[in-house]
Motif scaffolding. Structure first.
Motif, PDB file in Angstrom:
ATOM      1  N   ASN A  37       0.858  -1.178   0.000  1.00 37.21           N
ATOM      2  CA  ASN A  37       0.000   0.000   0.000  1.00 37.21           C
ATOM      3  C   ASN A  37       0.898   1.233   0.000  1.00 37.21           C
ATOM      4  O   ASN A  37       1.685   1.438   0.923  1.00 37.21           O
ATOM      5  CB  ASN A  37      -0.905  -0.015   1.229  1.00 37.21           C
ATOM      6  N   PRO A  38       0.788   2.092  -1.027  1.00 35.93           N
ATOM      7  CA  PRO A  38       1.689   3.240  -1.123  1.00 35.93           C
ATOM      8  C   PRO A  38       1.528   4.266  -0.003  1.00 35.93           C
ATOM      9  O   PRO A  38       2.391   5.129   0.156  1.00 35.93           O
ATOM     10  CB  PRO A  38       1.356   3.845  -2.498  1.00 35.93           C
ATOM     11  N   MET A  39       0.478   4.176   0.789  1.00 36.06           N
ATOM     12  CA  MET A  39       0.321   5.096   1.927  1.00 36.06           C
ATOM     13  C   MET A  39       1.480   4.962   2.916  1.00 36.06           C
ATOM     14  O   MET A  39       1.714   5.854   3.719  1.00 36.06           O
ATOM     15  CB  MET A  39      -0.992   4.826   2.666  1.00 36.06           C
ATOM     16  N   ASP A  42       4.822   6.407  -0.006  1.00 28.74           N
ATOM     17  CA  ASP A  42       4.708   7.487  -0.988  1.00 28.74           C
ATOM     18  C   ASP A  42       4.138   8.731  -0.308  1.00 28.74           C
ATOM     19  O   ASP A  42       2.923   8.839  -0.104  1.00 28.74           O
ATOM     20  CB  ASP A  42       3.813   7.024  -2.143  1.00 28.74           C
ATOM     21  N   ASP A  43       5.032   9.685   0.038  1.00 31.91           N
ATOM     22  CA  ASP A  43       4.607  10.888   0.753  1.00 31.91           C
ATOM     23  C   ASP A  43       3.555  11.686  -0.013  1.00 31.91           C
ATOM     24  O   ASP A  43       2.585  12.164   0.570  1.00 31.91           O
ATOM     25  CB  ASP A  43       5.804  11.801   1.034  1.00 31.91           C
ATOM     26  N   GLU A  44       3.744  11.832  -1.306  1.00 35.33           N
ATOM     27  CA  GLU A  44       2.806  12.620  -2.105  1.00 35.33           C
ATOM     28  C   GLU A  44       1.402  12.018  -2.040  1.00 35.33           C
ATOM     29  O   GLU A  44       0.417  12.730  -1.839  1.00 35.33           O
ATOM     30  CB  GLU A  44       3.295  12.698  -3.551  1.00 35.33           C
ATOM     31  N   LEU A  45       1.310  10.732  -2.191  1.00 36.62           N
ATOM     32  CA  LEU A  45       0.008  10.060  -2.120  1.00 36.62           C
ATOM     33  C   LEU A  45      -0.600  10.182  -0.719  1.00 36.62           C
ATOM     34  O   LEU A  45      -1.793  10.467  -0.565  1.00 36.62           O
ATOM     35  CB  LEU A  45       0.133   8.593  -2.511  1.00 36.62           C
ATOM     36  N   ALA A  46       0.216   9.970   0.302  1.00 46.17           N
ATOM     37  CA  ALA A  46      -0.281  10.072   1.679  1.00 46.17           C
ATOM     38  C   ALA A  46      -0.811  11.484   1.956  1.00 46.17           C
ATOM     39  O   ALA A  46      -1.880  11.644   2.559  1.00 46.17           O
ATOM     40  CB  ALA A  46       0.814   9.700   2.671  1.00 46.17           C
ATOM     41  N   ARG A  47      -0.101  12.497   1.500  1.00 43.95           N
ATOM     42  CA  ARG A  47      -0.554  13.884   1.715  1.00 43.95           C
ATOM     43  C   ARG A  47      -1.833  14.170   0.940  1.00 43.95           C
ATOM     44  O   ARG A  47      -2.715  14.873   1.440  1.00 43.95           O
ATOM     45  CB  ARG A  47       0.559  14.860   1.332  1.00 43.95           C
ATOM     46  N   SER A  48      -1.939  13.625  -0.266  1.00 41.97           N
ATOM     47  CA  SER A  48      -3.154  13.854  -1.062  1.00 41.97           C
ATOM     48  C   SER A  48      -4.380  13.210  -0.406  1.00 41.97           C
ATOM     49  O   SER A  48      -5.510  13.625  -0.667  1.00 41.97           O
ATOM     50  CB  SER A  48      -2.975  13.338  -2.489  1.00 41.97           C
ATOM     51  N   ALA A  49      -4.147  12.229   0.441  1.00 42.97           N
ATOM     52  CA  ALA A  49      -5.241  11.574   1.169  1.00 42.97           C
ATOM     53  C   ALA A  49      -5.513  12.241   2.518  1.00 42.97           C
ATOM     54  O   ALA A  49      -6.349  11.767   3.283  1.00 42.97           O
ATOM     55  CB  ALA A  49      -4.909  10.097   1.377  1.00 42.97           C
TER      56      ALA A  49
END
Length: 146
Positions: A37-39, A42-49
């Motif tokens: 799970n990229p959460m 992947d910082d960018e994905l986590a921040r977008s969520a």
């Protein structure tokens, strides 16, 4: 020395720290566990969520607590291990694991030792709590320092 002589209700394990947690640890755990799970990497994905950054897998934190418990009372003696996730663990967190014996019951095979376990973040909040049972043969001392 028997296990009963060294293990009693109210006895506490010597606390142990893990961390600081790094992104590299999270990536390695993702690969080893197959939980990609990229959460968790992947910082960018986590921040977008809506998260401030990536965060640790719950089972990563559970594995640290299990390591603490089995280093204390022996991996070969564990019968049951359960956890409850309380708070997320973030990069740079330092976890302090602690354990308390809540019951020692004599059985034919040895002493059944029940413990409460906690992994606490440096903020003082519990990230994960748990319980475990160990069946320690008589005339066997625990494997770790307590």
């Amino acid at each position: 020395m028997t296990a009963a002589a060294t293990l009693w209700v109210g006895a506490e394990a010597t606390p142990r720290q893990f961390g600081p947690v790094t992104r590299q640890m999270l990536v390695r755990y993702a690969g080893a566990s197959g939980d990609l799970n990229p959460m968790h990497y992947d910082d960018e994905l986590a921040r977008s969520a809506g998260y401030p950054s990536v965060f640790a897998h719950g089972m990563f934190t559970a594995a640290l607590l299990a390591t603490f418990a089995t280093d204390w009372l022996g991996a070969h003696t564990i019968c049951r291990f359960g956890v409850r996730f309380r708070e997320q663990v973030w990069p740079n967190d330092v976890l302090t694991c602690s354990g308390l014996i809540t019951d020692v019951a004599a059985e034919d095979e040895g002493d059944r030792v029940t413990v409460e376990l906690t992994a606490t973040r440096q903020t003082g909040a519990a990230a994960i709590t748990g319980t475990a049972e160990f069946l320690i043969p008589r005339n066997a001392a625990p494997s770790g320092a307590g």
